[in-house]
Scaffold this motif. Sequence first.
Motif, PDB file in Angstrom:
ATOM      1  N   ARG A 118       0.839  -1.210   0.000  1.00  0.00           N
ATOM      2  CA  ARG A 118       0.000   0.000   0.000  1.00  0.00           C
ATOM      3  C   ARG A 118       0.872   1.257   0.000  1.00  0.00           C
ATOM      4  O   ARG A 118       0.621   2.202  -0.762  1.00  0.00           O
ATOM      5  CB  ARG A 118      -0.882  -0.040   1.256  1.00  0.00           C
ATOM      6  N   LEU A 119       1.899   1.285   0.835  1.00  0.00           N
ATOM      7  CA  LEU A 119       2.755   2.475   0.942  1.00  0.00           C
ATOM      8  C   LEU A 119       3.656   2.643  -0.270  1.00  0.00           C
ATOM      9  O   LEU A 119       3.918   3.780  -0.694  1.00  0.00           O
ATOM     10  CB  LEU A 119       3.600   2.376   2.215  1.00  0.00           C
ATOM     11  N   THR A 120       4.136   1.550  -0.835  1.00  0.00           N
ATOM     12  CA  THR A 120       4.969   1.647  -2.036  1.00  0.00           C
ATOM     13  C   THR A 120       4.192   2.311  -3.164  1.00  0.00           C
ATOM     14  O   THR A 120       4.708   3.186  -3.861  1.00  0.00           O
ATOM     15  CB  THR A 120       5.445   0.248  -2.486  1.00  0.00           C
ATOM     16  N   ALA A 121       2.935   1.893  -3.319  1.00  0.00           N
ATOM     17  CA  ALA A 121       2.095   2.501  -4.349  1.00  0.00           C
ATOM     18  C   ALA A 121       1.825   3.972  -4.044  1.00  0.00           C
ATOM     19  O   ALA A 121       1.892   4.831  -4.931  1.00  0.00           O
ATOM     20  CB  ALA A 121       0.783   1.734  -4.448  1.00  0.00           C
ATOM     21  N   ALA A 122       1.545   4.270  -2.780  1.00  0.00           N
ATOM     22  CA  ALA A 122       1.231   5.660  -2.404  1.00  0.00           C
ATOM     23  C   ALA A 122       2.433   6.574  -2.606  1.00  0.00           C
ATOM     24  O   ALA A 122       2.304   7.671  -3.168  1.00  0.00           O
ATOM     25  CB  ALA A 122       0.780   5.698  -0.940  1.00  0.00           C
ATOM     26  N   PHE A 123       3.620   6.148  -2.155  1.00  0.00           N
ATOM     27  CA  PHE A 123       4.821   6.972  -2.299  1.00  0.00           C
ATOM     28  C   PHE A 123       5.231   7.133  -3.767  1.00  0.00           C
ATOM     29  O   PHE A 123       5.842   8.136  -4.138  1.00  0.00           O
ATOM     30  CB  PHE A 123       5.987   6.363  -1.513  1.00  0.00           C
ATOM     31  N   SER A 124       4.899   6.156  -4.596  1.00  0.00           N
ATOM     32  CA  SER A 124       5.295   6.198  -6.008  1.00  0.00           C
ATOM     33  C   SER A 124       4.263   6.882  -6.886  1.00  0.00           C
ATOM     34  O   SER A 124       4.511   7.093  -8.082  1.00  0.00           O
ATOM     35  CB  SER A 124       5.530   4.765  -6.524  1.00  0.00           C
ATOM     36  N   GLY A 125       3.113   7.204  -6.306  1.00  0.00           N
ATOM     37  CA  GLY A 125       2.070   7.833  -7.094  1.00  0.00           C
ATOM     38  C   GLY A 125       1.312   6.850  -7.967  1.00  0.00           C
ATOM     39  O   GLY A 125       0.657   7.243  -8.929  1.00  0.00           O
ATOM     40  N   HIS A 184      -1.548   3.588  -8.484  1.00  0.00           N
ATOM     41  CA  HIS A 184      -2.828   3.184  -7.902  1.00  0.00           C
ATOM     42  C   HIS A 184      -2.579   2.115  -6.845  1.00  0.00           C
ATOM     43  O   HIS A 184      -1.666   1.299  -6.965  1.00  0.00           O
ATOM     44  CB  HIS A 184      -3.764   2.637  -8.980  1.00  0.00           C
ATOM     45  N   ASP A 185      -3.400   2.135  -5.807  1.00  0.00           N
ATOM     46  CA  ASP A 185      -3.349   1.094  -4.789  1.00  0.00           C
ATOM     47  C   ASP A 185      -3.530  -0.253  -5.483  1.00  0.00           C
ATOM     48  O   ASP A 185      -4.521  -0.459  -6.190  1.00  0.00           O
ATOM     49  CB  ASP A 185      -4.475   1.337  -3.785  1.00  0.00           C
ATOM     50  N   PRO A 186      -2.582  -1.200  -5.318  1.00  0.00           N
ATOM     51  CA  PRO A 186      -2.735  -2.494  -5.987  1.00  0.00           C
ATOM     52  C   PRO A 186      -3.975  -3.247  -5.554  1.00  0.00           C
ATOM     53  O   PRO A 186      -4.480  -4.110  -6.275  1.00  0.00           O
ATOM     54  CB  PRO A 186      -1.454  -3.258  -5.608  1.00  0.00           C
ATOM     55  N   GLY A 187      -4.495  -2.937  -4.354  1.00  0.00           N
ATOM     56  CA  GLY A 187      -5.750  -3.519  -3.901  1.00  0.00           C
ATOM     57  C   GLY A 187      -5.603  -4.848  -3.189  1.00  0.00           C
ATOM     58  O   GLY A 187      -4.572  -5.512  -3.249  1.00  0.00           O
TER      59      GLY A 187
END
Length: 291
Positions: free
Chosen positions: A28-35, A37-40
Amino acid sequence: MSWFESLILGLVQGLTEFLPVSSSAHLRLTAAFSGWHDPGAAFTAITQIGTEAAVLIYFRKDIGRIVSTWTRSLANKELRADPDARMGWLVIIGSIPIGVLGMTLKDQIEGPFRDLRITATMLIVVGVIIGIADRMAARDEKGGRHRAPRRRKELEDLSVRDGLIYGLCQAAALIPGVSRSGATISGGLFMGYRREAAARYSFLLAIPAVLASGLFEFKDAMENDHVSWGPTLFATAIAFATGYVVIAWFMKFISTKSFMPFVYYRVILGVVVIVLVGAGVLSPHAGESGG
């Protein structure tokens, strides 16, 4: 999802699944920091099949012995007292809480529980709990000036009550930031089990729950066609290869080392996320569809 994203997320899943740092939080955080989409939850559950395949191979002798003895014990009463037959039942019993709660809270798991503020809070709170459990285990193992070392329990001492408590700890990991291994291992340490024993049961206990969750999400994704299959399967393969290396290292690490480095890491990461969300740099729903 791009192939590059799937590569990074597969590596993150494999690196963090068996460490007490929460793989779902890191995805979740990797997606958020990278801009991104949340992988879900579906992506998380499917890629966890890869890491559980690593568990199946790493513990293949134990699993084969447990399954064989448990199956034969159904017809042979004399085998029912065998430790491997008992372990088969205890894995089943310990899997009940996460199965019930996973189905009951499915909408919350895929929605509100993925709020970054909840993830960060769980990183900190559970990190502190792991730290306390680790210190208790170290105190028992080393003793003190006026206290002799205390024997801690082995898997042979596992009871139905303890199996259910382990199961409840595992169920807490439905919330990103908790960590399946962190919750179950620290629960085992609080109940007086040795580090290696707590970790071994933790990994065995995860197999039915993770495989069932992954296959359920796989079937759901097939019916609704909301998963990028190529990148997701690629990430699952990456998670398997990376996870196998990590589990082999972690089982050696816990026999002599403290969990405190993971505790410090969790608390620092949780504080950083809370600060970034509070400052408006990061949205608590960053990357979510429509958020």
